[in-house]
Structure formats: C-alpha cells, structure tokens
Design an enzyme around this catalytic site. Structure first.
Site, PDB file in Angstrom:
ATOM      1  N   ASP A   1       0.866  -1.183   0.000  1.00  0.00           N
ATOM      2  CA  ASP A   1       0.000   0.000   0.000  1.00  0.00           C
ATOM      3  C   ASP A   1       0.901   1.231   0.000  1.00  0.00           C
ATOM      4  O   ASP A   1       1.799   1.345   0.844  1.00  0.00           O
ATOM      5  CB  ASP A   1      -0.899   0.022   1.239  1.00  0.00           C
TER       6      ASP A   1
ATOM      7  N   ASP B   1     -15.370  -3.503  -1.164  1.00  0.00           N
ATOM      8  CA  ASP B   1     -14.957  -3.273   0.218  1.00  0.00           C
ATOM      9  C   ASP B   1     -16.201  -3.010   1.047  1.00  0.00           C
ATOM     10  O   ASP B   1     -17.026  -2.173   0.669  1.00  0.00           O
ATOM     11  CB  ASP B   1     -14.014  -2.069   0.292  1.00  0.00           C
TER      12      ASP B   1
END
Length: 236
Positions: A8, A127
């Site tokens: 990330d 998500d």
C-alpha cells in the site's frame, strides 16, 4: 490458491493502515520496489498494489513509484486506488501492470466497468463495512449490500473480485472466510479475500474452504506474524 503480497503506497512509502484510516499509517519501507523483489524471492507470482493517496483523491498519486516497482520485478502486478477512467488504465497497462482494480467505479459506474472488462483484465474491488459497500477510500458507506454488487458482475467478464472486510483490515484479527465465500457464491467469479489475515491458520481456512481463488497478505507479513514461504506451500 494464489497468495498476493500487498504493498500500500502513501507519499511513495510502503505503509499499512488500520481499517482504512489514513492517520493510522505506519511506514514499513521507503523503497517499496525492494519489497517487490523480496516477495518474488519468497515465491510470489502476483503483487497487489494500492495507491492510497489515489483512492482518496480519485486520481493516481503514486504513479512514478508504481512504475519503478513494475520495472524492478517480473511479478504480475495488479493496481488499484484512484482508477476512474480508461486513460489511467492505459497508463498503467503501458507501464507493465497486468490487472486493474476498479472499486468506487464498480458501485458508481457499473457500465464503465463492464466496458473496461471487455478490453482489459479487470478486478472489481468490493470493500464492505457491516456488509455494505464502502467507496472513495472507504470514506463513504453506501446502502448497497456487497453480495448484491457482486451479482451485478456475474456475467460481465471481470477476471476477479477482491473483497475486503474493512473492520478486519490491518487489524491482524483473522480473515472473514464466510464473507469471502458469500461473495464467491453470489458472483461465480474468482474471489480474492482481503483484510485481517493474521497467520497461517487463515491461509489454511481459506484453502480448506475450496471456494476462494486467492488471498491478499499485508500487515501479517510486515509485522512478522506469517511465514510467507510456508504460506505459499500451504496454498499450492
């Protein structure tokens, strides 16, 4: 079952967040391309990269870093975070990225996603907070159930669905196997579980399920709670 180590990116650094909260970022490397090389040495075939700044801003913010990572490794790479138009997909494709993750667009612009799936290798990122789809770097929660969104893409030609239980993400509290199975069942699409992987028991549980195509491993590796080499052996 594929294991996809995760990088990330925030301001060019490799970081991990807790539950997607930007102010919880912990830096693990200022040279993320070296992490990619390490993952390849450990046996990875795929790498999962998220441009966190891009996810919140709706545009690519770590493009140069991503290009450098792609050039440093032979791994197949999927990228998400801030991809809202075809130009960005073309840019990443020309950089050598293999698969493109569309998250917010999957909820807000399904026709665009379906069109892109005809031309490119697309993964839909779903998500969820308490079962409902969250977008814009998880800052917005919709009233659409994750499984309902998954169904929309059942025959759209997308290559995979990456499902994240936000309540688990970055918490090392164990992966939500049931949620991942529900997404796989709703869509009939290869499903990649994400969020909460803490140790090898999670890899075993997902493998035993028989319904999950892959799993993303992030914080568990960075915090040393999972032996990736062993995880690859279990997943085979």
């Amino acid at each position: 079952m594929e294991i996809l180590p995760a990088i990330d990116l925030k301001n060019g650094f490799a970081v991990r967040l807790k539950k997607g909260e930007m102010n919880s970022a912990k830096i693990y490397s200022d040279k993320p391309w070296e992490l990619a090389e390490k993952f390849a040495d450990l046996g990875a075939k795929w790498l999962h990269i998220v441009d966190l700044d891009g996810a919140f801003a709706g545009e690519a913010k770590n493009a140069k870093t991503i290009e450098k990572i792609v050039k440093s490794t032979n791994l197949k790479i999927e990228v998400g975070g801030g991809i809202r138009d075809e130009e960005r997909i073309k840019f990443y494709k020309n950089s050598g990225v293999s698969r493109f993750i569309l998250g917010s667009a999957a909820l807000k612009n399904p026709e665009f996603v379906k069109q892109m799936a005809k031309k490119y290798k697309i993964a839909v990122g779903i998500d969820a907070k308490n079962g409902f789809v969250a977008t814009e770097g998880w800052a917005e929660v919709s009233n659409i159930k994750a499984c309902e969104l998954a169904k929309i893409y059942a025959d759209a030609g997308v290559e995979a669905i990456i499902c994240t239980d936000i309540s688990k993400d970055g918490m090392l509290s164990g992966v939500n196997v049931k949620f991942s199975e529900e997404i796989a069942k709703s869509s009939g699409i290869k499903t990649i579980a994400s969020g909460g992987v803490k140790d090898l028991s999670d890899i075993k549980a997902l493998k035993q399920s028989g319904k999950i195509y892959g799993v993303i491993v992030g914080k568990a590796y960075y915090e040393g709670s999972i032996d990736l080499k062993e995880a690859f052996l279990i997943a085979k």
